[in-house]
Design a protein around this motif. Sequence first.
Motif, mmCIF file in Angstrom:
data_model
loop_
_atom_site.group_PDB
_atom_site.id
_atom_site.type_symbol
_atom_site.label_atom_id
_atom_site.label_comp_id
_atom_site.label_asym_id
_atom_site.label_seq_id
_atom_site.Cartn_x
_atom_site.Cartn_y
_atom_site.Cartn_z
ATOM 1 N N GLY A 29 0.808 -1.212 0.000
ATOM 2 C CA GLY A 29 0.000 0.000 0.000
ATOM 3 C C GLY A 29 0.841 1.262 0.000
ATOM 4 N N THR A 30 1.936 1.251 0.743
ATOM 5 C CA THR A 30 2.830 2.414 0.760
ATOM 6 C C THR A 30 3.454 2.616 -0.614
ATOM 7 O OG1 THR A 30 3.296 2.152 3.116
ATOM 8 C CG2 THR A 30 4.873 3.452 1.829
ATOM 9 N N PHE A 31 3.938 1.532 -1.210
ATOM 10 C CA PHE A 31 4.513 1.653 -2.553
ATOM 11 C C PHE A 31 3.457 2.108 -3.558
ATOM 12 C CE2 PHE A 31 8.259 -0.877 -1.162
ATOM 13 C CZ PHE A 31 9.244 -0.049 -1.671
ATOM 14 N N ASP A 32 2.237 1.592 -3.442
ATOM 15 C CA ASP A 32 1.155 2.028 -4.337
ATOM 16 C C ASP A 32 0.891 3.528 -4.185
ATOM 17 O OD1 ASP A 32 0.832 -0.531 -5.352
ATOM 18 O OD2 ASP A 32 -0.945 -0.990 -4.129
ATOM 19 N N ALA A 33 0.880 4.001 -2.947
ATOM 20 C CA ALA A 33 0.655 5.432 -2.695
ATOM 21 C C ALA A 33 1.785 6.270 -3.289
ATOM 22 C CB ALA A 33 0.522 5.688 -1.195
ATOM 23 N N VAL A 34 3.011 5.772 -3.188
ATOM 24 C CA VAL A 34 4.152 6.482 -3.766
ATOM 25 C C VAL A 34 4.000 6.551 -5.286
ATOM 26 C CG1 VAL A 34 6.649 6.375 -4.169
ATOM 27 C CG2 VAL A 34 5.730 5.936 -1.884
ATOM 28 N N VAL A 35 3.625 5.445 -5.898
ATOM 29 C CA VAL A 35 3.438 5.438 -7.358
ATOM 30 C C VAL A 35 2.319 6.394 -7.752
ATOM 31 C CG1 VAL A 35 2.736 4.012 -9.327
ATOM 32 C CG2 VAL A 35 4.423 3.141 -7.703
ATOM 33 N N ASP A 36 1.228 6.401 -6.987
ATOM 34 C CA ASP A 36 0.128 7.321 -7.283
ATOM 35 C C ASP A 36 0.577 8.778 -7.194
ATOM 36 O OD1 ASP A 36 -1.584 5.179 -7.665
ATOM 37 O OD2 ASP A 36 -2.569 5.388 -5.712
ATOM 38 N N ARG A 37 1.429 9.077 -6.241
ATOM 39 C CA ARG A 37 1.877 10.445 -5.994
ATOM 40 C C ARG A 37 3.042 10.852 -6.898
ATOM 41 N NH1 ARG A 37 3.002 9.853 -0.913
ATOM 42 N NH2 ARG A 37 5.213 9.481 -1.219
ATOM 43 N N SER A 38 4.000 9.921 -7.099
ATOM 44 C CA SER A 38 5.261 10.292 -7.750
ATOM 45 C C SER A 38 5.652 9.403 -8.917
ATOM 46 C CB SER A 38 6.396 10.253 -6.723
ATOM 47 O OG SER A 38 6.106 11.062 -5.614
ATOM 48 N N GLY A 39 4.791 8.480 -9.282
ATOM 49 C CA GLY A 39 5.099 7.587 -10.396
ATOM 50 C C GLY A 39 6.098 6.508 -10.003
ATOM 51 N N VAL A 40 6.487 5.739 -10.998
ATOM 52 C CA VAL A 40 7.436 4.655 -10.769
ATOM 53 C C VAL A 40 8.781 5.207 -10.294
ATOM 54 C CG1 VAL A 40 8.701 2.771 -11.891
ATOM 55 C CG2 VAL A 40 6.289 3.107 -12.395
ATOM 56 N N ALA A 41 9.121 6.406 -10.740
ATOM 57 C CA ALA A 41 10.375 7.027 -10.288
ATOM 58 C C ALA A 41 10.372 7.212 -8.777
ATOM 59 C CB ALA A 41 10.593 8.360 -10.993
ATOM 60 N N GLY A 42 9.221 7.528 -8.208
ATOM 61 C CA GLY A 42 9.124 7.667 -6.759
ATOM 62 C C GLY A 42 9.354 6.346 -6.051
ATOM 63 N N ALA A 43 8.761 5.271 -6.582
ATOM 64 C CA ALA A 43 8.967 3.943 -5.995
ATOM 65 C C ALA A 43 10.427 3.534 -6.110
ATOM 66 C CB ALA A 43 8.063 2.916 -6.673
ATOM 67 N N TYR A 44 11.053 3.876 -7.233
ATOM 68 C CA TYR A 44 12.478 3.596 -7.408
ATOM 69 C C TYR A 44 13.288 4.338 -6.336
ATOM 70 C CZ TYR A 44 17.169 3.597 -9.325
ATOM 71 O OH TYR A 44 18.517 3.461 -9.479
ATOM 72 N N GLY A 45 12.955 5.587 -6.097
ATOM 73 C CA GLY A 45 13.671 6.360 -5.082
ATOM 74 C C GLY A 45 13.536 5.759 -3.697
ATOM 75 N N VAL A 46 12.346 5.297 -3.361
ATOM 76 C CA VAL A 46 12.142 4.656 -2.059
ATOM 77 C C VAL A 46 12.953 3.363 -1.990
ATOM 78 C CG1 VAL A 46 10.447 3.563 -0.538
ATOM 79 C CG2 VAL A 46 9.900 5.724 -1.668
ATOM 80 N N ALA A 47 12.944 2.587 -3.062
ATOM 81 C CA ALA A 47 13.725 1.348 -3.093
ATOM 82 C C ALA A 47 15.221 1.649 -2.959
ATOM 83 C CB ALA A 47 13.446 0.575 -4.383
ATOM 84 N N TRP A 48 15.677 2.721 -3.612
ATOM 85 C CA TRP A 48 17.087 3.117 -3.527
ATOM 86 C C TRP A 48 17.422 3.512 -2.087
ATOM 87 C CZ3 TRP A 48 20.115 1.581 -7.224
ATOM 88 C CH2 TRP A 48 21.375 2.133 -7.422
ATOM 89 N N CYS A 49 16.485 4.179 -1.398
ATOM 90 C CA CYS A 49 16.679 4.518 0.024
ATOM 91 C C CYS A 49 16.791 3.247 0.869
ATOM 92 C CB CYS A 49 15.526 5.362 0.541
ATOM 93 S SG CYS A 49 15.541 7.080 0.023
ATOM 94 N N LEU A 50 15.956 2.252 0.573
ATOM 95 C CA LEU A 50 16.040 0.986 1.311
ATOM 96 C C LEU A 50 17.390 0.323 1.077
ATOM 97 C CD1 LEU A 50 12.462 -0.462 0.728
ATOM 98 C CD2 LEU A 50 13.356 0.610 2.812
ATOM 99 N N ALA A 51 17.870 0.373 -0.163
ATOM 100 C CA ALA A 51 19.192 -0.196 -0.462
ATOM 101 C C ALA A 51 20.268 0.534 0.332
ATOM 102 C CB ALA A 51 19.471 -0.131 -1.960
ATOM 103 N N ALA A 52 20.164 1.853 0.412
ATOM 104 C CA ALA A 52 21.136 2.632 1.188
ATOM 105 C C ALA A 52 21.108 2.224 2.651
ATOM 106 C CB ALA A 52 20.840 4.128 1.046
ATOM 107 N N THR A 53 19.918 1.950 3.160
ATOM 108 C CA THR A 53 19.770 1.518 4.546
ATOM 109 C C THR A 53 20.485 0.195 4.777
ATOM 110 O OG1 THR A 53 17.655 2.643 4.713
ATOM 111 C CG2 THR A 53 18.063 0.907 6.308
ATOM 112 N N MET A 54 20.431 -0.676 3.791
ATOM 113 C CA MET A 54 21.026 -2.004 3.936
ATOM 114 C C MET A 54 22.524 -2.010 3.682
ATOM 115 S SD MET A 54 17.982 -4.002 1.957
ATOM 116 C CE MET A 54 18.702 -5.629 2.038
ATOM 117 N N VAL A 55 22.958 -1.297 2.648
ATOM 118 C CA VAL A 55 24.357 -1.353 2.215
ATOM 119 C C VAL A 55 25.186 -0.255 2.854
ATOM 120 C CG1 VAL A 55 25.870 -1.242 0.180
ATOM 121 C CG2 VAL A 55 23.683 -2.442 0.027
ATOM 122 N N GLY A 56 24.562 0.876 3.119
ATOM 123 C CA GLY A 56 25.267 2.023 3.670
ATOM 124 C C GLY A 56 25.597 3.013 2.578
#
Length: 131
Positions: A29-56
């Motif tokens: 639902g959060t990813f869906d809301a991001v896509v609704d608000r910011s498109g797939v680019a927004g979901a990509y940005g959130v995923a990139w943030c998650l990767a940063a959280t994991m990898v540093g």
Amino acid sequence: MTDVPQQMFDDAAAVLHSALAGDSDAVKGTFDAVVDRSGVAGAYGVAWCLAATMVGEDLPAGPAALDFPGIDQANYDTRWVARFLSAYANRDPDTGEALFGAAIADGLLPDCLLTLAGSAVATLYGPDRPE
């Protein structure tokens, strides 16, 4: 990740909170809301943030090699996460975007993002995560 809008960090935090609670519907639902608000680019940005959280963010210069034992036998979503994290670790957003496009084309992006969220929680909290 210094020029990232605060909303993207907030969305990534919401994904992590939902994943930690084991609420896959809320993660999606959060990813869906991001896509609704910011498109797939927004979901990509959130995923990139998650990767940063994991990898540093303080990565050494040069190529990075991440070890994922048994990855060739893993499911699509697990292989996707490994490749996405490798793209992040190697500062290769073009590959990350290509992975996003492939997952969309294959109809598996929601599964991949859910696995990414679960992997982030496992990385941050391991087996001793709070209930």
